[in-house]
Design an enzyme around this catalytic site. Structure first.
Site, PDB file in Angstrom:
ATOM      1  N   HIS A 184      -0.523  -7.729   8.062  1.00 40.02           N
ATOM      2  CA  HIS A 184       0.957  -7.268   8.924  1.00 40.02           C
ATOM      3  C   HIS A 184       1.900  -7.226   7.696  1.00 40.02           C
ATOM      4  O   HIS A 184       2.750  -6.214   7.907  1.00 40.02           O
ATOM      5  CB  HIS A 184       1.219  -8.604   9.866  1.00 40.02           C
ATOM      6  CG  HIS A 184       2.604  -8.577  10.575  1.00 40.02           C
ATOM      7  ND1 HIS A 184       2.497  -8.483  11.957  1.00 40.02           N
ATOM      8  CD2 HIS A 184       3.946  -8.670   9.993  1.00 40.02           C
ATOM      9  CE1 HIS A 184       3.989  -8.251  11.935  1.00 40.02           C
ATOM     10  NE2 HIS A 184       4.755  -8.376  11.255  1.00 40.02           N
ATOM     11  N   GLU A 185       1.907  -8.068   6.687  1.00 39.72           N
ATOM     12  CA  GLU A 185       2.803  -7.946   5.622  1.00 39.72           C
ATOM     13  C   GLU A 185       2.594  -6.959   4.966  1.00 39.72           C
ATOM     14  O   GLU A 185       3.494  -6.246   4.619  1.00 39.72           O
ATOM     15  CB  GLU A 185       2.977  -9.302   4.921  1.00 39.72           C
ATOM     16  CG  GLU A 185       3.408 -10.708   5.750  1.00 39.72           C
ATOM     17  CD  GLU A 185       4.582 -10.594   6.801  1.00 39.72           C
ATOM     18  OE1 GLU A 185       5.253  -9.721   6.247  1.00 39.72           O
ATOM     19  OE2 GLU A 185       4.486 -11.364   7.784  1.00 39.72           O
ATOM     20  N   CYS A 235       6.861 -10.493  15.079  1.00 39.51           N
ATOM     21  CA  CYS A 235       7.405 -10.111  13.918  1.00 39.51           C
ATOM     22  C   CYS A 235       8.971 -10.576  13.900  1.00 39.51           C
ATOM     23  O   CYS A 235       9.817 -10.188  14.841  1.00 39.51           O
ATOM     24  CB  CYS A 235       7.576  -8.388  13.860  1.00 39.51           C
ATOM     25  SG  CYS A 235       8.216  -7.986  12.202  1.00 39.51           S
ATOM     26  N   HIS A 259       4.282  -3.833   6.148  1.00 45.89           N
ATOM     27  CA  HIS A 259       5.544  -3.594   5.930  1.00 45.89           C
ATOM     28  C   HIS A 259       5.760  -3.000   4.787  1.00 45.89           C
ATOM     29  O   HIS A 259       6.876  -2.218   4.913  1.00 45.89           O
ATOM     30  CB  HIS A 259       6.113  -5.061   5.850  1.00 45.89           C
ATOM     31  CG  HIS A 259       6.772  -5.628   7.302  1.00 45.89           C
ATOM     32  ND1 HIS A 259       7.512  -4.913   8.438  1.00 45.89           N
ATOM     33  CD2 HIS A 259       6.373  -6.860   7.903  1.00 45.89           C
ATOM     34  CE1 HIS A 259       7.517  -5.833   9.480  1.00 45.89           C
ATOM     35  NE2 HIS A 259       7.029  -6.866   9.239  1.00 45.89           N
TER      36      HIS A 259
HETATM   37 ZN    ZN Z   1       6.595  -8.317  10.617  1.00 46.49          ZN
END
Ligand code: ZN
Length: 177
Positions: free
Chosen positions: A143-144, A101, A147
């Site tokens: 993954h995004e 990341c 966030h």
């Molecule tokens: Zn990330």
């Protein structure tokens, strides 16, 4: 004009906040943020970046898959802005693979993710898209998406033994390929 944005690092509270729905995609601030995120992810050689990583709590991220050492068959795609993204369905099958990341430099972790997902998002021009993503691109999306919920990939690593420094990762994993 697009600018290279500073990337928030682990420990910055903005990474732990839940992002707000984008009400107006055509808003100048949002359009500029998209262009700057695309410039920033290219500059950082990333495959994705989410708005909170640049201290903006808006529900949008960029997916920018391209072939790389780990995923030689990853699709080459134009960096795509995904606004107000949603996960509509997930495969029961999961897969574990190494993630890094831009907000957590120097660390890799083995993260379980759904292998396939059905998603919906609004694009930069305001159109709604619904599609299925698999494998590497599905992994980037998840993954995004995390966030936007204030979740970091480290939260999903099942054991601290499945963490590695970037140097060891390069030695042990990349060199095997
Ligand atoms: Zn990330």
């Amino acid at each position: 004009m697009s600018e290279i944005l500073q990337i928030s690092q682990l420990g910055n509270p903005v990474l732990r906040r839940r992002s707000q729905v984008v009400e107006n995609v055509k808003d100048d601030r949002i359009q500029q943020l998209i262009d700057s995120l695309i410039a920033t992810v290219k500059h950082a050689h990333g495959v994705g970046i989410a708005a909170p990583q640049t201290a903006k709590s808006d529900r949008l991220f960029i997916v920018a898959s391209r072939p790389n050492l780990r995923y030689p068959n990853a699709p080459q795609m134009e960096p795509t802005a995904m606004i107000n993204p949603r996960i509509m369905a997930r495969s029961t099958e999961t897969a574990k693979d190494w993630e890094g990341c831009l907000s957590v430099p120097g660390i890799r972790g083995l993260v379980p993710r759904s292998r396939a997902i059905e998603i919906e998002y609004t694009s930069k021009d305001g159109k709604i898209h619904r599609q299925e993503l698999t494998d590497f691109v599905a992994r980037i999306f998840q993954h995004e998406y995390d966030h936007l919920e204030g979740i970091i990939f480290l939260d999903r690593v099942e054991s601290t033994e499945e963490l590695m420094s970037e140097d060891e990762y390069q030695k042990q994993i990349v060199n095997l390929l």
